[in-house]
Design a protein around this motif. Structure first.
Motif, mmCIF file in Angstrom:
data_model
loop_
_atom_site.group_PDB
_atom_site.id
_atom_site.type_symbol
_atom_site.label_atom_id
_atom_site.label_comp_id
_atom_site.label_asym_id
_atom_site.label_seq_id
_atom_site.Cartn_x
_atom_site.Cartn_y
_atom_site.Cartn_z
ATOM 1 N N ALA A 179 0.845 -1.191 0.000
ATOM 2 C CA ALA A 179 0.000 0.000 0.000
ATOM 3 C C ALA A 179 0.878 1.237 0.000
ATOM 4 O O ALA A 179 2.021 1.221 0.460
ATOM 5 C CB ALA A 179 -0.919 0.002 1.221
ATOM 6 N N GLY A 180 0.344 2.328 -0.506
ATOM 7 C CA GLY A 180 1.084 3.576 -0.558
ATOM 8 C C GLY A 180 1.128 4.269 0.789
ATOM 9 O O GLY A 180 0.334 3.974 1.699
ATOM 10 N N PRO A 181 2.040 5.224 0.952
ATOM 11 C CA PRO A 181 2.213 5.869 2.261
ATOM 12 C C PRO A 181 1.002 6.694 2.698
ATOM 13 O O PRO A 181 0.709 6.770 3.883
ATOM 14 C CB PRO A 181 3.443 6.762 2.050
ATOM 15 N N LEU A 182 0.303 7.295 1.759
ATOM 16 C CA LEU A 182 -0.843 8.122 2.144
ATOM 17 C C LEU A 182 -1.970 7.269 2.716
ATOM 18 O O LEU A 182 -2.590 7.625 3.726
ATOM 19 C CB LEU A 182 -1.345 8.918 0.934
ATOM 20 N N SER A 183 -2.223 6.125 2.096
ATOM 21 C CA SER A 183 -3.289 5.254 2.616
ATOM 22 C C SER A 183 -2.901 4.676 3.972
ATOM 23 O O SER A 183 -3.750 4.521 4.856
ATOM 24 C CB SER A 183 -3.581 4.132 1.619
ATOM 25 N N LEU A 184 -1.618 4.355 4.167
ATOM 26 C CA LEU A 184 -1.178 3.845 5.468
ATOM 27 C C LEU A 184 -1.322 4.912 6.541
ATOM 28 O O LEU A 184 -1.745 4.625 7.670
ATOM 29 C CB LEU A 184 0.271 3.368 5.381
ATOM 30 N N LEU A 185 -0.945 6.152 6.204
ATOM 31 C CA LEU A 185 -1.095 7.241 7.167
ATOM 32 C C LEU A 185 -2.568 7.444 7.504
ATOM 33 O O LEU A 185 -2.936 7.612 8.674
ATOM 34 C CB LEU A 185 -0.497 8.520 6.587
ATOM 35 N N GLY A 236 8.872 11.541 -8.098
ATOM 36 C CA GLY A 236 8.223 10.258 -7.884
ATOM 37 C C GLY A 236 6.736 10.298 -8.198
ATOM 38 O O GLY A 236 6.079 11.332 -8.032
ATOM 39 N N PRO A 237 6.169 9.196 -8.635
ATOM 40 C CA PRO A 237 4.718 9.140 -8.892
ATOM 41 C C PRO A 237 3.950 9.020 -7.578
ATOM 42 O O PRO A 237 4.510 8.736 -6.525
ATOM 43 C CB PRO A 237 4.575 7.882 -9.741
ATOM 44 N N ALA A 238 2.651 9.234 -7.643
ATOM 45 C CA ALA A 238 1.798 9.114 -6.462
ATOM 46 C C ALA A 238 0.521 8.373 -6.836
ATOM 47 O O ALA A 238 -0.586 8.914 -6.790
ATOM 48 C CB ALA A 238 1.484 10.490 -5.899
ATOM 49 N N PRO A 239 0.635 7.100 -7.204
ATOM 50 C CA PRO A 239 -0.557 6.362 -7.649
ATOM 51 C C PRO A 239 -1.430 5.933 -6.468
ATOM 52 O O PRO A 239 -0.966 5.817 -5.338
ATOM 53 C CB PRO A 239 0.047 5.147 -8.352
ATOM 54 N N TRP A 240 -2.688 5.714 -6.748
ATOM 55 C CA TRP A 240 -3.606 5.109 -5.774
ATOM 56 C C TRP A 240 -4.057 3.779 -6.355
ATOM 57 O O TRP A 240 -4.688 3.739 -7.405
ATOM 58 C CB TRP A 240 -4.798 6.018 -5.511
ATOM 59 N N GLY A 257 7.908 8.978 -0.491
ATOM 60 C CA GLY A 257 6.638 8.631 -1.093
ATOM 61 C C GLY A 257 5.486 9.390 -0.448
ATOM 62 O O GLY A 257 4.548 9.821 -1.127
ATOM 63 N N LEU A 258 5.570 9.570 0.879
ATOM 64 C CA LEU A 258 4.524 10.328 1.558
ATOM 65 C C LEU A 258 4.498 11.765 1.061
ATOM 66 O O LEU A 258 3.429 12.334 0.821
ATOM 67 C CB LEU A 258 4.757 10.284 3.072
ATOM 68 N N GLY A 259 5.695 12.362 0.893
ATOM 69 C CA GLY A 259 5.745 13.712 0.365
ATOM 70 C C GLY A 259 5.155 13.796 -1.036
ATOM 71 O O GLY A 259 4.416 14.730 -1.364
ATOM 72 N N ASP A 260 5.479 12.810 -1.882
ATOM 73 C CA ASP A 260 4.918 12.788 -3.241
ATOM 74 C C ASP A 260 3.392 12.756 -3.198
ATOM 75 O O ASP A 260 2.712 13.461 -3.943
ATOM 76 C CB ASP A 260 5.437 11.567 -3.997
ATOM 77 N N HIS A 261 2.835 11.928 -2.304
ATOM 78 C CA HIS A 261 1.378 11.784 -2.236
ATOM 79 C C HIS A 261 0.727 13.036 -1.649
ATOM 80 O O HIS A 261 -0.312 13.484 -2.137
ATOM 81 C CB HIS A 261 1.004 10.562 -1.391
ATOM 82 N N LEU A 262 1.301 13.596 -0.578
ATOM 83 C CA LEU A 262 0.705 14.776 0.035
ATOM 84 C C LEU A 262 0.668 15.950 -0.935
ATOM 85 O O LEU A 262 -0.305 16.720 -0.971
ATOM 86 C CB LEU A 262 1.493 15.167 1.290
ATOM 87 N N ALA A 263 1.731 16.093 -1.733
ATOM 88 C CA ALA A 263 1.798 17.225 -2.658
ATOM 89 C C ALA A 263 0.945 17.004 -3.894
ATOM 90 O O ALA A 263 0.263 17.931 -4.365
ATOM 91 C CB ALA A 263 3.250 17.476 -3.057
ATOM 92 N N GLN A 264 0.978 15.784 -4.427
ATOM 93 C CA GLN A 264 0.312 15.556 -5.699
ATOM 94 C C GLN A 264 -1.153 15.155 -5.556
ATOM 95 O O GLN A 264 -1.977 15.512 -6.414
ATOM 96 C CB GLN A 264 1.067 14.472 -6.478
ATOM 97 N N ARG A 265 -1.492 14.439 -4.487
ATOM 98 C CA ARG A 265 -2.879 14.001 -4.350
ATOM 99 C C ARG A 265 -3.695 14.954 -3.487
ATOM 100 O O ARG A 265 -4.854 15.228 -3.787
ATOM 101 C CB ARG A 265 -2.922 12.594 -3.756
ATOM 102 N N LEU A 266 -3.090 15.455 -2.402
ATOM 103 C CA LEU A 266 -3.825 16.369 -1.540
ATOM 104 C C LEU A 266 -3.534 17.837 -1.869
ATOM 105 O O LEU A 266 -4.136 18.731 -1.268
ATOM 106 C CB LEU A 266 -3.484 16.101 -0.067
#
Length: 771
Positions: A536-542, A741-745, A646-655
């Motif tokens: 699982a990706g870091p954003l979903s784990l957080l 880095g990518p930020a897939p869900w 990865g968490l940084g990639d997700h926070l910036a790109q998804r949120l």
């Protein structure tokens, strides 16, 4: 701003006008009214004695003086007619301690950091990163951890990060100081080729000038007051001012190396030096193998062989120089010889007169056969025999003042304070630190800290002195002082082992041992399976971990808490499963338990408080403890698999969170992961300095508090260096930012989030069904 707008087609003019900089706490400025102009594409070698302001001038040209330091700044610096901070990416700076400026958990992302700050499209980054790594000779995978690099390799990584941005001005602060001659020559050739091909303006700071003379067209020399005292074509400047420059401490080609500064030390009371006759073996390593294991979050472990089958003897009154390319294992072999690291194979023997013989031994031979190897000795036993000057001198500092630091080990070993004080003062005077005796050692410059580490290492008269690159960053005068201390230790009977790329130190050695990097084990053909939670990706784990925050409001009784805890444990065990082909992952459950261990103190404290305040009702205490556990268990399971990048990639790109706090938080998490390594360095320092608590829970608890304080001080120093390194690659002025880095869900992310929601559902159900 796009990369193409961040740089010109070649070098640009640099103007420094009336530049004055006085750091906070200093009565005199480092630079005072300095004027200097560099033409477009000019290649300049900047020289001067230690403390002359060379590094300060580079930071000023990069627009970074107020980034991590405070002080009074006046004057102006322009790069291509603009303030350097107004054009991110226009100036590339490689710092003096590049390892402290690593911003990512992989070397590829570290090199890409500057490219992200100048908004390069993500698809264009990989070829640029690969080309930069290839240019500086780093051949390992871009996914490799910077933690596995040697000091010299870290310098090459920093150079790659600067070159990847294709700046107009390239600033290098002692870029070859920690490299072997061949690698240093390669780096100079790379820099020269890139500068010539791109037409860059170049400024290089070096103490040793000779290697750069064929690569520059101008030599600028600063004196101890930070003023320009010579400026012009390099060889003309050396012809006209060579002798006076050498007298100031500058390494002028053709001028013989200085002799070690004479130093006669009063014998240390009860010192170990001299107990082995001159020429006798003090310590010997045979067939030693040293391995280092690193592991990225959520990834597989990697074992690196630092030394394999090496032999080494250290003899009383003799110096052994360990030489070889960066990454050859010199520091690791030296550490194994001195008991600082445990070899995975081979033996290390110490001369019988120096071993802490067991009581009841009838002879030296009998005692020797029953004694543990030096890596298993107590702190006091090891400190009495061994001294260590680490490559990163800042980790060797223990005292509140410079003089107190020198006296730490003698007093810990019970040596006479008066005699030890005389010896400490002699060492400080010889090394040019007497006027700083009452100063905070953490406020010293890097070169001063290295000299202080040398004084503190030999103050108690050890029998084995281990010095890791002791002359790095020293000018001619301080080099002579450091060499004089090593000679004095050797004269009183110590065996001296140094790792070095310094030809003068090699020439002064009695024996030279060359090491080459050992072959690395082939990658296991069977890949390690990934646990379900790691997929699982870091954003979903957080998000899954944060889902449990409402639990204290939902749970009223211990029965409800127990039911929810059972659900969490079951979900956690499922998440730790690793189905599929390949090797089983290493220490999954053990890692979770290790993360929960500190929380046990909090759980017990909450239960005890609830018991006392709740009428000494066991059910009230159990309910409070279980509520805390329900909050902590999910975090303990997932935190080991959240990659900060990865968490940084997700926070910036998804949120779509702002880039600056995201990057700052990511960098902080990266440093948090390195705390275990910093903790290990601090504990090794305490052990070899004789102050580590070897026994007793109370003593160890006190030591943990002290080391935690040192860890925080070290972390603050690292944060300052990290901020400087980040802003040197355009972070401070980045208005828009891309992400490498990518930020897939993916489906595992949905399942992880569903698990968090399931815990809340279990809590709501338990509240309804369980009293």
């Amino acid at each position: 701003m796009a990369l193409g707008a961040a740089r010109s087609t070649g070098g640009v003019e640099v103007r420094v006008r009336d530049l004055t900089w006085r750091p906070f706490g200093r009565s005199r400025p480092v630079l005072d009214g300095l004027d200097l102009t560099l033409g477009p594409g000019e290649r300049v070698l900047l020289a001067g004695p230690s403390g002359s302001g060379k590094s300060t001038l580079l930071r000023a040209v990069a627009g970074l003086l107020l980034t991590a330091d405070s002080g009074d700044l006046s004057g102006a610096v322009t790069v291509g007619g603009h303030a350097p901070q107004d054009v991110p990416g226009s100036v590339g700076l490689v710092l003096q301690d590049p390892g402290a400026g690593v911003v990512a958990s992989s070397i590829g992302r570290d090199v890409a950091f500057g490219l992200e700050n100048v908004s390069m499209p993500p698809g264009e980054m990989p070829p640029r990163v690969e080309a930069a790594l290839r240019e500086v000779g780093l051949t390992m995978s871009a996914d490799s951890s910077p933690a596995t690099l040697s000091g010299g390799e870290s310098q090459r990584l920093a150079l790659a990060g600067a070159l990847a941005m294709e700046p107009s001005v390239l600033l290098l602060d002692e870029p070859t100081a920690m490299l072997d001659a061949a690698t240093a020559g390669d780096v100079r050739a790379v820099v020269s080729d890139v500068v010539a091909r791109r037409g860059l303006t170049l400024v290089v700071v070096e103490h040793r000038l000779e290697g750069w003379l064929d690569h520059v067209d101008r030599l600028v020399v600063l004196d101890a007051a930070g003023s320009v005292v010579a400026d012009g074509e390099p060889r003309r400047v050396l012809r006209e001012h060579g002798r006076s420059l050498a007298d100031q401490g500058i390494w002028v080609p053709g001028v013989p190396d200085p002799d070690p500064l004479p130093l006669v030390l009063d014998r240390a009371p009860e010192g170990a030096a001299g107990r082995v006759p001159a020429g006798g073996v003090v310590a010997a390593a045979s067939g030693v193998r040293v391995e280092h294991v690193s592991r990225r979050l959520g990834g597989s472990s990697r074992t690196t062989v630092a030394v394999d089958g090496a032999d080494l003897e250290a003899r009383a009154g003799r110096t052994v120089a360990l030489v070889g390319p960066s990454g050859a294992g010199k520091s690791s072999l030296m550490g194994a010889l001195g008991g600082l690291v445990q070899p995975s194979r081979g033996t290390v023997d110490v001369a019988p007169p120096l071993t802490p013989a067991e009581s009841g031994a009838t002879s030296d031979a009998a005692a020797r056969t029953r004694l543990a190897p030096p890596h298993a000795w107590s702190s006091s036993d090891l400190a009495r025999v061994v001294a260590w000057v680490p490559q990163r001198a800042a980790t060797a500092l223990l005292g509140r003042t410079v003089r107190e630091d020198v006296l730490t080990t003698p007093l810990a070993l019970g040596q006479d304070p008066e005699v030890s004080g005389v010896r400490a003062d002699a060492l400080l005077g010889s090394l040019g630190l007497a006027h700083l005796a009452d100063a905070d050692p953490r406020q010293l410059s890097g070169g001063e800290q290295r000299r202080l580490a040398m004084a503190s290492a030999v103050a108690h008269g050890p029998a084995l002195v281990l010095a890791d690159e002791p002359t790095v960053g020293q000018d001619r005068l301080t080099w002579a002082a450091v060499s004089g201390v090593l000679a004095a230790a050797r004269a009183e009977g110590a065996a001296v082992v140094v790792t070095t790329h310094d030809p003068g130190v090699v020439d002064d050695a009695d024996h030279v041992v060359r090491l080459d990097a050992p072959p690395q084990p082939a990658p296991d053909p069977e890949p390690e399976r990934r646990p379900l939670v790691a997929r699982a990706g870091p954003l979903s784990l957080l998000a899954a971990a944060l889902c449990v925050l409402p639990l204290p409001a939902l749970l009223d009784t211990w029965r409800q808490g127990l039911a929810v805890l059972i659900v969490e444990v079951l979900l956690g065990l499922v998440g730790l499963l690793a189905p599929g082909p390949g090797r089983a992952p290493h220490a999954r459950l053990r890692g979770v338990l290790a993360r929960l261990a500190p929380a046990a103190v909090a759980v017990v404290g909450v239960a005890w408080s609830a018991w006392l305040l709740g009428g000494r009702d066991v059910e009230v205490a159990a309910g409070a403890a279980l509520r805390v556990l329900c909050l902590l268990v999910p975090s303990a399971v997932v935190v080991g698999f959240i990659d900060p990048e990865g968490l940084g990639d997700h926070l910036a790109q998804r949120l779509r969170l702002p880039a600056r706090p995201v990057v700052a938080a990511t960098a902080a998490l990266q440093r948090l992961q390195s705390f275990d390594a910093l903790w290990g360095e601090l504990m090794t320092t305490r052990r070899v300095r004789g102050v580590r608590a070897d026994r007793g829970p109370v003593a160890r608890g006190r030591e943990a508090v002290v080391v935690t304080g040192g860890l925080l001080v070290g972390a603050l120093g690292q944060a300052s260096a990290l901020a400087l390194a980040m802003d040197a690659r355009g972070f401070a002025e980045a208005r828009r930012r891309t992400w490498a880095g990518p930020a897939p869900w993916r489906r595992p992310d949905t399942l992880a989030l569903g698990a968090g929601i399931l815990v809340i559902a279990a809590a709501a159900t338990a509240r309804l069904l369980l009293p």
